[in-house]
Scaffold this active site. Sequence first.
Site, short mmCIF file in Angstrom:
data_model
loop_
_atom_site.label_atom_id
_atom_site.label_comp_id
_atom_site.label_asym_id
_atom_site.label_seq_id
_atom_site.Cartn_x
_atom_site.Cartn_y
_atom_site.Cartn_z
N ARG A 1 0.84 -1.19 0.00
CA ARG A 1 0.00 0.00 0.00
C ARG A 1 0.88 1.24 0.00
NH1 ARG A 1 -0.13 2.76 4.44
NH2 ARG A 1 0.62 1.91 6.39
N LEU A 2 0.28 2.34 -0.39
CA LEU A 2 0.91 3.65 -0.29
C LEU A 2 0.05 4.49 0.63
CD1 LEU A 2 1.70 4.44 -4.05
CD2 LEU A 2 3.30 3.67 -2.32
N ASP A 3 0.69 5.35 1.41
CA ASP A 3 -0.09 6.29 2.21
C ASP A 3 -0.92 7.13 1.25
OD1 ASP A 3 1.20 5.36 4.47
OD2 ASP A 3 2.71 6.95 4.46
N GLN A 4 -2.09 7.56 1.69
CA GLN A 4 -3.03 8.25 0.82
C GLN A 4 -2.41 9.40 0.02
OE1 GLN A 4 -6.54 9.71 2.73
NE2 GLN A 4 -7.48 10.31 0.83
N VAL B 1 0.60 9.83 -1.03
CA VAL B 1 1.80 9.44 -1.77
C VAL B 1 1.38 8.94 -3.15
CG1 VAL B 1 3.80 7.87 -1.83
CG2 VAL B 1 3.02 8.84 0.36
#
Length: 196
Positions: free
Chosen positions: A17-20, A22
């Site tokens: 996942r990527l932080d929102q 990013v």
Amino acid sequence: MALAGQVLERRVDPVHRLDQPVSGCLLMSLDRSATPRLQAALAEGQKQYVVMVRGHIPTREPHLVDRPLKVDGVMKESVTALTPLASSKEPRCSLVLAEPRTGRYHQIRRHLRGLDHPVLGDSMHGDTRENRRWREGPGLPRLTMHCLRLRLTPDDDGPIDVVAPLPADLRDLFSAMPWWPEAVAALPALATESSP
């Protein structure tokens, strides 16, 4: 064959996942049974992020941050390799290549904050005054963090090596910095442009 108006459903599993806020590479799996294998391969592979941070970093020497971070109330090993790519005294900022060796919540952002070089645009771990100054001045669009490249080799498959070009908002900001030519010389993948 799909007919007009039909919606074909297919499950897609995120491998990581990527932080929102990013942008960048996000690996997905269309085969649920392959997801754990891809996750294991990515844990052994390489993730490269480019991050614009507060402050002038004069050195280009790599630095390994090996500092545990608290996750759900428990201290866990956290390691990030950081390489300054380019920097300027005016405006006082640097571009850093960050390669996490572990996968902790906000790891890169927390490690950079601990070095007194918070990610510009980071409302959670950043510098509020500095972020405001950058929004009002050079027009900071958002968190200046982008997952540029993923490299992994899943078992029995060929290697996966993908680059996500910088999105227009970060490309416009980065290319306006005096250090842009130095950054591209250090990491040519930065100059990769999106296909039309």
